[in-house]
Design an enzyme around this catalytic site. Sequence first.
Site, PDB file in Angstrom:
ATOM      1  N   CYS A 154       0.832  -1.218   0.000  1.00  0.00           N
ATOM      2  CA  CYS A 154       0.000   0.000   0.000  1.00  0.00           C
ATOM      3  C   CYS A 154       0.854   1.250   0.000  1.00  0.00           C
ATOM      4  CB  CYS A 154      -0.852   0.080   1.258  1.00  0.00           C
ATOM      5  SG  CYS A 154      -1.914  -1.317   1.480  1.00  0.00           S
TER       6      CYS A 154
ATOM      7  N   ARG B 243       0.546  -7.648  -5.821  1.00  0.00           N
ATOM      8  CA  ARG B 243       0.358  -6.234  -6.167  1.00  0.00           C
ATOM      9  C   ARG B 243      -0.789  -5.625  -5.383  1.00  0.00           C
ATOM     10  NH1 ARG B 243      -2.094  -6.458 -12.342  1.00  0.00           N
ATOM     11  NH2 ARG B 243      -4.068  -7.440 -11.819  1.00  0.00           N
TER      12      ARG B 243
ATOM     13  N   SER C 207      14.795  -6.803  20.120  1.00  0.00           N
ATOM     14  CA  SER C 207      13.783  -7.839  19.879  1.00  0.00           C
ATOM     15  C   SER C 207      14.173  -8.767  18.739  1.00  0.00           C
ATOM     16  CB  SER C 207      12.433  -7.204  19.541  1.00  0.00           C
ATOM     17  OG  SER C 207      11.971  -6.438  20.612  1.00  0.00           O
TER      18      SER C 207
HETATM   19  P1  XMP Z   1      -0.713  -6.827   3.874  1.00  0.00           P
HETATM   20  O1  XMP Z   1       0.192  -5.979   4.710  1.00  0.00           O
HETATM   21  O2  XMP Z   1      -1.169  -8.031   4.617  1.00  0.00           O
HETATM   22  O3  XMP Z   1      -2.017  -5.935   3.577  1.00  0.00           O
HETATM   23  O4  XMP Z   1      -0.096  -7.148   2.562  1.00  0.00           O
HETATM   24  C1  XMP Z   1      -3.070  -6.405   2.795  1.00  0.00           C
HETATM   25  C2  XMP Z   1      -4.155  -5.349   2.688  1.00  0.00           C
HETATM   26  O5  XMP Z   1      -3.695  -4.184   2.001  1.00  0.00           O
HETATM   27  C3  XMP Z   1      -4.821  -3.495   1.455  1.00  0.00           C
HETATM   28  N1  XMP Z   1      -4.536  -3.153   0.057  1.00  0.00           N
HETATM   29  C4  XMP Z   1      -4.170  -1.931  -0.366  1.00  0.00           C
HETATM   30  N2  XMP Z   1      -4.051  -0.758   0.295  1.00  0.00           N
HETATM   31  N3  XMP Z   1      -3.345   0.283  -1.710  1.00  0.00           N
HETATM   32  C5  XMP Z   1      -3.633   0.362  -0.385  1.00  0.00           C
HETATM   33  O6  XMP Z   1      -3.496   1.433   0.207  1.00  0.00           O
HETATM   34  C6  XMP Z   1      -3.453  -0.856  -2.444  1.00  0.00           C
HETATM   35  O7  XMP Z   1      -3.152  -0.883  -3.637  1.00  0.00           O
HETATM   36  C7  XMP Z   1      -3.903  -2.004  -1.745  1.00  0.00           C
HETATM   37  N4  XMP Z   1      -4.119  -3.310  -2.127  1.00  0.00           N
HETATM   38  C8  XMP Z   1      -4.517  -3.968  -1.004  1.00  0.00           C
HETATM   39  C9  XMP Z   1      -6.013  -4.407   1.587  1.00  0.00           C
HETATM   40  O8  XMP Z   1      -6.790  -3.943   2.657  1.00  0.00           O
HETATM   41  C10 XMP Z   1      -5.352  -5.758   1.870  1.00  0.00           C
HETATM   42  O9  XMP Z   1      -6.194  -6.647   2.514  1.00  0.00           O
END
Ligand code: XMP
Length: 473
Positions: free
Chosen positions: A305, A386, A465
């Site tokens: 993100c 992505r 940690s």
């Molecule tokens: P992690 O950290 O587990 O987060 O990879 C997954 C979550 O990220 C969100 N998501 C996005 N947020 N831009 C954002 O700001 C994006 O392009 C994007 N794609 C996914 C989403 O809530 C996911 O579950």
Amino acid sequence: MQEIRTALTYDDVLLVPQKSELKSRKDTDVSTQLTKNIKINIPLVPANMDTVTESKMAIAMAYLGSVGIIHRFCDIDYQVKEVKKVKRKQNVIIDNPFTINPQATLKEVRAKILEHNCQSFLVSENGQDLLGIITSRDMDFVTDENTKVLDMMTPKEKLITAPVGIDIEKAKEILSQNKIEKLPVVDSAFRIRGLITATDIIRNYNNGHASKDAKGRLLVGAAVGAGDDFMERVKALVEAEVDILVVDIAHGHSVNAMEAIKTIKTQYPSIEVIGGNVATAQGAKDLILAGADAIKVGIGPGSICTTRITTGFGIPQLSAILNCAPVCQQYNIPLIADGGVKQPGDLVKALAAGADSVMMGGQFSGTEETPGAVLSYRGQQYKISRGMASLTAALSRPNAKEKIEDVTPEGVEARVPFKGPAKNVVNLYVGGLRSGLSYANAHNIKELQAHAQFIRITAAGMTESHSHDNQVL
Ligand code: XMP
């Protein structure tokens, strides 16, 4: 000038160890409510992203005791097919088994096997009258791609069938006595009324841990937006018997999201609806009042993100959970902490802060069950992950009208190491959680929340940690 509050994330804190009465980590219960009416056996949900969750991931996670939410970045037809693949995966009696025409060729059967992820078909000209069955065994040694189903199938005369209303114990007996794997269910006119398979029976009897609906089928969710055609998508998904819908809006504290939740709950009150994403108490409350059965929390913590960088908005994830948890608890609506988890300790911290489950994208990305090919680069294997607001995701959406220069990405594309089956990730995280529960003197997640005492740490504490002063092998 207004007072500026401090907000924290997982790495800013640790949990204080408690005197433990637990004899073994095995004494811990890690089950939780995913939504108001759906309980899951592990508090880990793969993200509804197009590089994380389609049917393969959803099936694997349902067997492991969770639920997969099929992403919405595809056309309605595709998403519905993915939902159906999960619902059909484990079905003691398949009500509407796939059929194939006797004139179809081996090549066509193989294409259908791939399309439906199903290894055998009942043979029928009109989809009703049973003419035979074709299974992978019938095709094993056939080399001519133009061979007709008619010439490979086990014909009607040699078929063992079951009458409508047969009970499962009787079906098991027929399957085992005749050493067969498929038992078509037919009526007195030999019309197809269902199919019983040995694999489904074995699976259903041996997987008490799996997430199942009232008919014994695997649970599955699907994401929808709040744009023009969203109710068309909702209708198609409900008809495919989806169990959960996620109203998946990047800034979920919006009138659009609230109205979408309200509309879905009014038309389909029995479907569980997850609303999100929000990061404030008011955001959580508004979605709950709109009818949400669970709230997804997280603005910008995700591994792919860049919303916080692009817009300047967001709340570090631990504080976001702490903001929303009291409201969710007040209304008895589960909280799903979405994004930002980098290690098992973060899962424990999220749950301790008040989350009921955690959604992970990055940690599940690169596993075998994610969509996409395994790529090789300099001797290492990778998969692609992505952000759903990344440039390539924006351009590849169905009906995307934007030109490359019109896209303002809020996510990135990334290469992640291939990690093997998702089960490995689940084992690592559930193992860490069980251990965390014993440090908290907690038998379950609710006790963890009741006993949790966070302390804020410094950068020096964080360095201490992690493993340090050595070269990790
Ligand atoms: P992690 O950290 O587990 O987060 O990879 C997954 C979550 O990220 C969100 N998501 C996005 N947020 N831009 C954002 O700001 C994006 O392009 C994007 N794609 C996914 C989403 O809530 C996911 O579950």
